[in-house]
Write an enzyme that holds these catalytic residues in place. Structure first.
Site, PDB file in Angstrom:
ATOM      1  N   GLU A  95      48.918 106.744 -11.309  1.00 54.25           N
ATOM      2  CA  GLU A  95      49.999 105.959 -10.948  1.00 54.25           C
ATOM      3  C   GLU A  95      49.889 104.530 -11.238  1.00 54.25           C
ATOM      4  OE1 GLU A  95      51.095 105.473  -6.589  1.00 54.25           O
ATOM      5  OE2 GLU A  95      53.224 105.039  -7.187  1.00 54.25           O
ATOM      6  N   GLU A 120      46.619  99.084 -10.144  1.00 54.86           N
ATOM      7  CA  GLU A 120      47.497  98.149  -9.492  1.00 54.86           C
ATOM      8  C   GLU A 120      46.605  96.729  -9.838  1.00 54.86           C
ATOM      9  OE1 GLU A 120      50.573  97.916  -7.797  1.00 54.86           O
ATOM     10  OE2 GLU A 120      49.783  95.801  -8.047  1.00 54.86           O
ATOM     11  N   ASP A 170      58.453  96.364 -11.308  1.00 55.24           N
ATOM     12  CA  ASP A 170      59.266  95.324 -10.927  1.00 55.24           C
ATOM     13  C   ASP A 170      60.556  95.053 -12.176  1.00 55.24           C
ATOM     14  OD1 ASP A 170      57.428  94.251  -9.108  1.00 55.24           O
ATOM     15  OD2 ASP A 170      56.100  93.884 -10.530  1.00 55.24           O
ATOM     16  N   LYS A 174      66.607  89.054 -14.945  1.00 56.74           N
ATOM     17  CA  LYS A 174      67.135  88.240 -15.997  1.00 56.74           C
ATOM     18  C   LYS A 174      66.948  88.527 -17.497  1.00 56.74           C
ATOM     19  CE  LYS A 174      67.604  84.443 -12.809  1.00 56.74           C
ATOM     20  NZ  LYS A 174      66.953  83.004 -12.638  1.00 56.74           N
ATOM     21  N   ASP A 206      65.418 101.971  -8.617  1.00 55.23           N
ATOM     22  CA  ASP A 206      66.639 101.755  -7.811  1.00 55.23           C
ATOM     23  C   ASP A 206      67.600 100.795  -8.693  1.00 55.23           C
ATOM     24  OD1 ASP A 206      64.555  99.915  -7.432  1.00 55.23           O
ATOM     25  OD2 ASP A 206      65.417  99.293  -5.508  1.00 55.23           O
ATOM     26  N   THR A 272      58.509 105.768  -0.139  1.00 57.06           N
ATOM     27  CA  THR A 272      57.719 104.480   0.288  1.00 57.06           C
ATOM     28  C   THR A 272      58.761 103.335   0.739  1.00 57.06           C
ATOM     29  OG1 THR A 272      58.320 103.498  -1.934  1.00 57.06           O
ATOM     30  CG2 THR A 272      56.403 105.105  -1.728  1.00 57.06           C
ATOM     31  N   SER A 273      57.740 102.347   1.485  1.00 54.96           N
ATOM     32  CA  SER A 273      58.731 101.371   1.780  1.00 54.96           C
ATOM     33  C   SER A 273      59.829 100.681   0.789  1.00 54.96           C
ATOM     34  CB  SER A 273      57.855 100.380   2.650  1.00 54.96           C
ATOM     35  OG  SER A 273      56.831  99.745   1.683  1.00 54.96           O
ATOM     36  N   PHE A 274      59.423 100.566  -0.519  1.00 48.32           N
ATOM     37  CA  PHE A 274      60.224 100.266  -1.443  1.00 48.32           C
ATOM     38  C   PHE A 274      61.551 100.772  -1.506  1.00 48.32           C
ATOM     39  CE2 PHE A 274      58.615  96.522  -3.272  1.00 48.32           C
ATOM     40  CZ  PHE A 274      57.103  96.619  -3.332  1.00 48.32           C
ATOM     41  N   GLU A 275      61.160 102.238  -1.689  1.00 47.33           N
ATOM     42  CA  GLU A 275      62.471 103.159  -1.844  1.00 47.33           C
ATOM     43  C   GLU A 275      63.317 103.078  -0.780  1.00 47.33           C
ATOM     44  OE1 GLU A 275      61.516 107.171  -2.802  1.00 47.33           O
ATOM     45  OE2 GLU A 275      63.842 107.713  -2.960  1.00 47.33           O
TER      46      GLU A 275
END
Ligand SMILES: C[S@@+](CC[C@H](N)C(=O)[O-])C[C@H]1O[C@@H](n2cnc3c(N)ncnc32)[C@H](O)[C@@H]1O
Length: 293
Positions: A95, A120, A170, A174, A206, A272-275
């Site tokens: 991952e 990561e 990420d 822009k 997303d 996940t918390s992001f999703e």
């Protein structure tokens, strides 16, 4: 009870891009061999349970990578020996940008017959991953603090990985920062390099314009075949919905997405918390699944 800080907003695809305000257009990090990098350097201070997890578990689960220059770089001479590091031979899932380790540790718990490597750059995220490894008593996860392109270029042997995951990278909204997006032509070549023949690359985002970019990059790559070619097109496409319903400020293309190619939600990806934040904000999730040709 010690409260653990979440990833700072800068790490969230729901905030402005990382360090947006202070980032010059052409910034690159000279300490990295490949630039511009897809991340900005953030705080690496650990406290509370994260520090404790690091102290107790890093010797066992963190890959001790020789560095080139930056502390997230990888000495090009170093090659990961999965059999030695895991103490067994098993299918390897990598991952990229594992964040707090929610997806990788959930999958590792569900699939004890597979090995998982979490890549990561953000140290507190890795410490949180260690905390989850400890809580779940996992033995089949290793973590590495490193810049992903370097991991894919030299650290992982060619043809050694069964699946690569890139979930909610990420977004770098822009236009002038799009060059910092992780999923681009050169990156696809690196992923193709490490995958076994028939290996799988799963992606999720997303943000519709990044989803379109991912689809462009992978469809154009001779190294990959879309496992869901033409699926969820037209009225069934999440992109059509985003455009029609104005779910994001910026519509990336025409009203109807005639091309499709979106995968069903990967059932092995925990929420996940992001999703979850994306759902709460009313954004749709785009899944893509490609096989190495
Ligand atoms: C938006 S977060 C998503 C985290 C996780 N995939 C999830 O869905 O919860 C993106 C993560 O990618 C990491 N990242 C960005 N560029 C990276 C790189 N070049 N190498 C390794 N990690 C990177 C960031 O530090 C961040 O934690």
């Amino acid at each position: 009870m010690t409260t653990e800080p979440a990833l700072p907003d800068a790490a969230s695809p729901h905030a402005e891009d990382p360090a947006d305000a202070s980032l010059p257009d052409e910034t690159s990090d000279p300490r990295h061999f490949r630039s511009p990098v897809s991340f900005v350097r953030r705080g690496s201070r650990l406290q509370g349970r994260r520090q404790q997890a690091w102290d107790e578990l890093s010797d066992r689960f963190v890959i001790d990578v020789p560095r080139a220059e930056a502390d997230t770089s990888v000495d090009p001479g170093y090659v990961f020996d999965a059999a030695a590091e895991f103490g067994r031979t098993a299918p390897l899932v990598v991952e990229i940008g594992s964040g707090l380790g929610e997806a990788v540790t959930h999958a590792a718990e569900q699939n004890p017959d597979k090995n998982y490597l979490a890549v990561e750059v953000y140290l507190p995220g890795l410490a949180q991953t260690l905390q989850r490894i400890g809580q779940k008593e996992l033995t089949n996860v290793r973590v590495v603090q490193a810049n992903a392109p370097e991991v894919l270029t030299t650290m992982l042997p060619a043809g050694s990985v069964d699946e690569v995951w890139v979930f909610f990278p990420d977004p770098w909204h822009k236009t002038r920062h799009h060059k910092r997006r992780m999923v681009k032509d050169e990156f696809a070549e690196l992923v193709a390099r490490v995958l076994v023949p028939g290996g799988i690359w799963r992606l999720a985002t997303d943000w519709s314009d990044y989803a379109v970019q991912m689809r462009e990059v992978l469809d154009a790559s001779a190294g990959f075949v879309n496992l869901h070619h033409g699926e969820q097109a037209g009225e069934d496409s999440p992109l059509t919905r985003v455009n029609r319903e104005g779910l994001e400020k910026k519509a990336p293309m025409d009203d109807v997405d005639t091309r499709g190619g979106w995968a069903p939600r990967f059932e092995g990806r925990t929420l996940t918390s992001f999703e979850n934040k994306a759902h709460q904000a009313g954004r749709l999730i785009f899944d893509l699944t490609y096989r190495k040709a």
